[in-house]
Design a protein around this motif. Structure first.
Motif, PDB file in Angstrom:
ATOM      1  N   LEU A   1      68.501  52.521  52.179  1.00 11.59           N
ATOM      2  CA  LEU A   1      68.977  51.633  51.119  1.00 11.59           C
ATOM      3  C   LEU A   1      70.495  51.796  51.003  1.00 11.59           C
ATOM      4  O   LEU A   1      70.982  52.889  50.703  1.00 11.59           O
TER       5      LEU A   1
ATOM      6  N   VAL B   1      67.949  48.135  54.088  1.00 14.64           N
ATOM      7  CA  VAL B   1      67.800  47.165  53.007  1.00 14.64           C
ATOM      8  C   VAL B   1      68.998  47.251  52.056  1.00 14.64           C
ATOM      9  O   VAL B   1      69.347  48.350  51.600  1.00 14.64           O
TER      10      VAL B   1
ATOM     11  N   ALA C   1      70.841  47.106  48.473  1.00 17.20           N
ATOM     12  CA  ALA C   1      70.314  47.560  47.181  1.00 17.20           C
ATOM     13  C   ALA C   1      69.894  46.407  46.292  1.00 17.20           C
ATOM     14  O   ALA C   1      69.032  46.577  45.418  1.00 17.20           O
TER      15      ALA C   1
ATOM     16  N   HIS D   1      68.393  43.614  47.254  1.00 18.02           N
ATOM     17  CA  HIS D   1      67.348  42.792  47.869  1.00 18.02           C
ATOM     18  C   HIS D   1      66.094  42.765  46.987  1.00 18.02           C
ATOM     19  O   HIS D   1      65.769  43.753  46.318  1.00 18.02           O
TER      20      HIS D   1
ATOM     21  N   VAL E   1      63.223  45.602  47.019  1.00 19.68           N
ATOM     22  CA  VAL E   1      63.324  46.869  46.297  1.00 19.68           C
ATOM     23  C   VAL E   1      62.525  46.838  44.996  1.00 19.68           C
ATOM     24  O   VAL E   1      62.142  47.897  44.481  1.00 19.68           O
ATOM     25  N   LYS E   2      62.231  45.649  44.468  1.00 13.66           N
ATOM     26  CA  LYS E   2      61.517  45.525  43.189  1.00 13.66           C
ATOM     27  C   LYS E   2      60.001  45.449  43.353  1.00 13.66           C
ATOM     28  O   LYS E   2      59.285  45.315  42.361  1.00 13.66           O
TER      29      LYS E   2
ATOM     30  N   TRP F   1      57.385  48.435  48.295  1.00 10.99           N
ATOM     31  CA  TRP F   1      58.550  49.291  48.524  1.00 10.99           C
ATOM     32  C   TRP F   1      58.341  50.665  47.886  1.00 10.99           C
ATOM     33  O   TRP F   1      58.584  51.700  48.512  1.00 10.99           O
ATOM     34  N   ARG F   2      57.886  50.667  46.653  1.00 14.61           N
ATOM     35  CA  ARG F   2      57.679  51.938  45.961  1.00 14.61           C
ATOM     36  C   ARG F   2      56.603  52.776  46.648  1.00 14.61           C
ATOM     37  O   ARG F   2      56.715  54.000  46.742  1.00 14.61           O
TER      38      ARG F   2
ATOM     39  N   LEU G   1      63.037  58.288  51.385  1.00 17.44           N
ATOM     40  CA  LEU G   1      64.096  57.277  51.360  1.00 17.44           C
ATOM     41  C   LEU G   1      65.438  57.926  51.678  1.00 17.44           C
ATOM     42  O   LEU G   1      65.743  59.013  51.192  1.00 17.44           O
TER      43      LEU G   1
ATOM     44  N   GLU H   1      69.335  56.939  51.149  1.00 18.15           N
ATOM     45  CA  GLU H   1      70.091  55.968  50.364  1.00 18.15           C
ATOM     46  C   GLU H   1      71.583  56.281  50.375  1.00 18.15           C
ATOM     47  O   GLU H   1      71.999  57.431  50.524  1.00 18.15           O
TER      48      GLU H   1
END
Length: 443
Positions: A26, A157, A159, A161, A164-165, A169-170, A178, A180
């Motif tokens: 990320l 990806v 941040a 995008h 991510v929500k 993803w989670r 991850l 980042e």
């Protein structure tokens, strides 16, 4: 990198870091300083473990082209080509099917391979020829979270995008961790700087990692407000270019540069050509860096804009800088033409720094126009032709014409050889009529 762990990219790049089959990276919009290094490390790890690089799977799908009244009301109608090749319209309510090429990240990692396992690298921040739908990416991430993927994936990806929500993803982050890009703060600026030094745009700057004065300058920079790693890298390059020489600070007082927030390239170039000091050089190099890495212009476009800005200076279009007799304009233009290949084929930032250093040295030499360097730089003007196939060609030719015109008007002995090559019949008469004088360059 352990499961369910979130680490920074500069920690990920350390040699001792253990890698997984998959990677989620990320990065921040307008930054991604270590993005290329992250990709390269995953590539090297895959090749070392017998995995080859693979592309994203594509497939054809039939889509229906409806010609209902609602479609026609919007101004569209679907033509049908008959056997005789004549075009006709389908009746209202009928549909026509066509094949469309789609990309699938899910199919890429779900399908087993007859050969070795592959690694697919996908950067959602780059423009893709065939974009991958968001729901397909979610399916791929759910597959990874269940450890059911047959192939490996490195997904980069931005941040901001929408991916991510999502729950997918989670779930994937929880399963594989991850990497980042984090904001630079007082707590981590040393690690970010030391990770950037070996890959600096100015070459390997590892020796700065032990320079306490340099590191204190960086600390002062991040104390004001957190910044992105890319912003820190820009600050590092500016300090090296404008305040240091041979890895050490020059013995001068720190200069505080105050300028307007918005400066266009022609004005920034004029200030540097007339002032030739640390502040104007810093502003000019910062402008070049922003054009390349913020605006994301290609080297050809940067050079095109530099040619046009230099042409405007040679023609004295801006009355605030109306110094027609200033010969340093011609020196800059001649050196810029000779530096074209270095800008296009190498690092534009480094090439422009080299050009500025050469210009400062030439501008301080009163007899430069009679030197061997001037001969090499100016003689190609005699063969300049109006070849305008691209914007770069147009800009180059326009500047060559402006430079040639300025040189013809400069009635000095140092350029007598140039005028004689242009028109041998006029050089002697002009010298007798107007008198000759030696060239005096401003200091």
């Amino acid at each position: 990198m352990t499961r369910s762990a979130a680490i920074s990219d500069f920690e990920f790049l350390k040699p001792a870091q253990v890698l997984n089959r998959h990677l989620l990276y990320l990065y921040r919009e307008g930054s991604g300083l270590f993005r290329a290094a992250v990709r390269q490390k995953m590539t090297n790890h895959a090749l070392a473990n017998g995995r080859s690089l693979g592309g994203i799977t594509t497939y054809g799908a039939l889509t229906s082209l409806n010609t209902s009244t609602s479609g026609i009301s919007n101004g569209f109608s679907a033509p049908e080509i008959g056997e005789a090749g004549e075009s006709a319209h389908l009746a209202d309510g009928e549909s026509q099917e066509r094949e469309e090429i789609l990309a699938s990240l899910y199919m890429t990692i779900a399908e087993p391979s007859l050969f070795d396992e592959t690694l697919t690298i996908c950067d959602l921040g780059q423009k893709q020829r065939i974009p991958v739908p968001l729901d397909d990416i979610e399916k791929a991430l759910f597959l990874i979270s269940r450890t059911a993927a047959e192939q490996s994936l490195c997904l980069l990806v931005p941040a901001e995008h929408d991916l991510v929500k999502t729950d997918a993803w989670r779930a994937a982050v929880e399963a594989i961790g991850l990497v980042e890009e984090r904001m630079v703060t007082v707590e981590n600026y040393l690690e970010v700087a030391r990770a950037y030094f070996p890959q600096s745009r100015l070459g390997n700057q590892t020796q700065l990692s032990e320079n306490r004065r340099f590191l204190s300058r960086l600390r002062k920079f991040v104390e004001d407000a957190p910044c992105t790693p890319f912003a820190l890298s820009m600050r590092i390059d500016i300090i090296v270019l404008t305040e240091m020489e041979h890895g050490e600070f020059r013995e001068i007082e720190d200069t505080v540069t105050v300028r307007r927030d918005r400066l266009v390239l022609p004005e920034t170039l004029r200030r540097f050509l007339h002032n030739r000091d640390g502040a104007s050089l810093s502003a000019f190099m910062l402008m070049v860096d922003r054009l390349r890495f913020n605006v994301m212009l290609e080297p050809r476009e940067i050079l095109t804009r530099l040619y046009r800005a230099t042409q405007g200076t040679l023609e004295s279009r801006d009355r605030r800088y109306r110094k027609v007799e200033d010969p340093t304009h011609c020196i800059w233009a001649a050196l810029l033409l000779g530096q074209e290949n270095s800008v296009l084929r190498g690092n534009p930032f480094v090439a422009m720094d080299e050009l500025c250093q050469r210009f400062a040295s030439a501008a301080a030499t009163p007899s430069w126009f009679s030197s061997h360097q001037a001969w090499q730089a100016l003689v190609p003007l005699l063969n300049s032709r109006d070849v305008q196939s691209t914007r770069l060609d147009q800009a180059r030719y326009g500047m060559q014409c402006a430079l040639k015109s300025r040189l013809e008007k400069m009635n000095v002995d140092d350029l007598s050889w140039f005028r004689k090559l242009i028109d041998p019949t006029k050089v002697d008469a002009g010298a007798l009529e107007n008198g000759s004088r030696k060239l005096e360059l401003p200091r």
